[in-house]
Enzyme design. Structure first.
Site, mmCIF file in Angstrom:
data_model
loop_
_atom_site.group_PDB
_atom_site.id
_atom_site.type_symbol
_atom_site.label_atom_id
_atom_site.label_comp_id
_atom_site.label_asym_id
_atom_site.label_seq_id
_atom_site.Cartn_x
_atom_site.Cartn_y
_atom_site.Cartn_z
ATOM 1 N N GLY A 72 0.717 -0.958 -0.048
ATOM 2 C CA GLY A 72 0.012 -0.059 -0.015
ATOM 3 C C GLY A 72 0.900 1.086 0.108
ATOM 4 O O GLY A 72 0.487 2.550 0.389
ATOM 5 N N SER A 73 2.136 1.184 -0.589
ATOM 6 C CA SER A 73 2.725 2.389 -0.395
ATOM 7 C C SER A 73 2.470 3.279 -1.364
ATOM 8 O O SER A 73 2.707 4.600 -1.078
ATOM 9 C CB SER A 73 4.365 2.130 -0.444
ATOM 10 N N ASN A 74 1.981 2.992 -2.503
ATOM 11 C CA ASN A 74 1.507 4.112 -3.580
ATOM 12 C C ASN A 74 0.104 4.609 -3.056
ATOM 13 O O ASN A 74 -0.046 5.769 -3.157
ATOM 14 C CB ASN A 74 1.295 3.146 -4.702
ATOM 15 N N ASN A 120 -4.643 1.253 -12.874
ATOM 16 C CA ASN A 120 -3.834 0.552 -12.342
ATOM 17 C C ASN A 120 -2.439 1.101 -12.468
ATOM 18 O O ASN A 120 -2.157 1.788 -13.825
ATOM 19 C CB ASN A 120 -3.673 -0.857 -12.960
ATOM 20 N N HIS A 122 1.864 -0.134 -13.199
ATOM 21 C CA HIS A 122 2.376 -1.290 -13.465
ATOM 22 C C HIS A 122 4.116 -0.695 -13.371
ATOM 23 O O HIS A 122 4.341 0.398 -13.861
ATOM 24 C CB HIS A 122 2.177 -1.839 -14.879
ATOM 25 N N ASP A 181 -3.052 -5.831 -17.492
ATOM 26 C CA ASP A 181 -1.891 -4.909 -18.087
ATOM 27 C C ASP A 181 -2.333 -4.447 -19.446
ATOM 28 O O ASP A 181 -1.585 -4.087 -20.276
ATOM 29 C CB ASP A 181 -0.631 -5.279 -17.863
ATOM 30 N N GLU A 233 7.276 5.625 -8.655
ATOM 31 C CA GLU A 233 6.029 5.431 -8.701
ATOM 32 C C GLU A 233 5.308 6.369 -7.940
ATOM 33 O O GLU A 233 4.289 6.845 -8.085
ATOM 34 C CB GLU A 233 5.578 3.948 -8.403
HETATM 35 C C1 GRF Z 1 3.908 -1.426 -7.318
HETATM 36 O O1 GRF Z 1 4.883 -1.786 -7.824
HETATM 37 C C2 GRF Z 1 2.822 -1.655 -8.458
HETATM 38 O O2 GRF Z 1 3.410 -1.033 -9.675
HETATM 39 C C3 GRF Z 1 2.443 -2.835 -8.745
HETATM 40 O O3 GRF Z 1 2.427 -3.182 -7.341
HETATM 41 C C4 GRF Z 1 3.473 -2.679 -6.421
HETATM 42 C C5 GRF Z 1 2.612 -2.118 -5.301
HETATM 43 O O4 GRF Z 1 3.344 -1.545 -4.405
HETATM 44 N N1 GRF Z 1 1.237 -2.838 -9.232
HETATM 45 P P1 GRF Z 1 2.634 -1.073 -3.066
HETATM 46 O O5 GRF Z 1 1.603 -1.967 -2.483
HETATM 47 O O6 GRF Z 1 2.055 0.354 -3.435
HETATM 48 O O7 GRF Z 1 3.546 -0.726 -2.046
#
Ligand code: GRF
Length: 205
Positions: free
Chosen positions: A14-16, A109, A111, A152, A181
Site C-alpha cells: 500500500g505504499s502507492n 492501475n 505497473h 495490463d 511510482e
Molecule cells: C507497485 O510496484 C505497483 O506498480 C504494482 O504493485 C506494487 C505495489 O506496491 N502494481 P505498493 O503496494 O503500492 O507498495
C-alpha cells in the site's frame, strides 16, 4: 475545484496508496480517499488505511466464496462510499465484470515497467524487474493504464522512464522504480483531477 472521489484496492504494502493519501491530505492533489478494499486481511494497506482514518474492508474469496457475489459486494462498497475513480494500487486479483461495468474507464492501475513490455499474467512484483534485467534493457519505467478484462492491457494513460544501471539487481531496480511510482502516480492523478487527462477520451485513442 471539485475533488476526485477515490477508492483504493490493494493487496500488500500500500505504499502507492499512502503516497496518494498524503498528497490529498497536504493539498497537492484535489481528491478525497474514501475507502480501501483489500483481499488480504493482514496487508499493510489495511493497516495504513486504519492509521489514516479511511474506512477499510477485507473482501476476498474467503469472505465471499461466490466470485460474482464478491464482485458485487466490492461494487456495493465502492458505491456506498461514493467512489468515482478506483485505484488499483498493487491489487493482485483480476477485477470482475460488475466492477468493469459499474466503473467503465474509471479504474486505473500502476505497473512497474513500460507496458506493453514486461506485463501480463504472472508479471508482478520482482518478476517484472527480473525480466527487465534479463532482457538487457537500459531503461524501464512506470505505466498508469485503464483496467479492462485482461491483465495490463487497458489503454495507457501515462508513462515515465526510469534508467537501468549496469550494476542493478532486480532488488535495486525495484527500489528505484517504486520511489518514482510514488511521485508519478500522484503527478498523473493531479492531471486527471485538473482535466488535463480525460479518462473517457483516453479510452477512445
Ligand atoms: C507497485 O510496484 C505497483 O506498480 C504494482 O504493485 C506494487 C505495489 O506496491 N502494481 P505498493 O503496494 O503500492 O507498495
Amino acid at each position: 475545484m471539485k475533488k476526485l472521489k477515490l477508492g483504493f484496492m490493494a493487496s500488500h504494502g500500500g505504499s502507492n496508496m499512502q503516497a496518494i493519501v498524503d498528497a490529498c491530505r497536504d493539498g497537492r492533489l484535489q481528491a478525497e480517499p474514501l475507502v480501501v478494499i483489500s483481499n488480504n486481511h493482514d496487508s499493510q494497506a489495511l493497516e495504513r488505511a486504519k492509521k489514516a482514518g479511511i474506512p477499510a474492508f477485507h473482501l476476498n474469496a474467503k469472505t465471499h466464496p461466490d466470485p460474482d457475489l464478491l464482485d458485487d459486494s466490492i461494487v456495493e462498497k465502492l458505491k456506498e462510499y461514493g467512489v468515482e475513480l478506483v485505484i488499483l494500487a498493487g491489487y493482485m486479483r483480476k477485477v470482475g465484470n460488475s466492477m468493469l461495468d459499474a466503473y467503465k474507464n474509471r479504474i486505473i492501475n500502476i505497473h512497474p515497467a513500460l507496458l506493453p513490455k514486461h506485463g501480463g499474467n504472472g508479471m508482478y512484483g520482482m518478476r517484472v524487474h527480473e525480466a527487465v534485467i534479463a532482457a538487457g534493457e537500459i531503461e524501464t519505467g512506470i505505466t498508469v493504464h485503464l483496467v479492462n478484462e485482461d491483465y495490463d492491457e487497458g489503454s495507457i494513460i501515462a508513462q515515465c522512464r526510469v534508467p537501468v544501471m549496469p550494476s542493478d539487481t532486480p532488488q535495486t531496480l525495484a527500489v528505484r522504480v517504486l520511489a518514482r511510482e510514488h511521485q508519478f502516480f500522484v503527478e498523473t492523478l493531479i492531471q486527471i483531477a485538473s482535466g488535463a487527462i480525460n479518462l473517457q477520451a483516453q479510452h477512445q485513442l
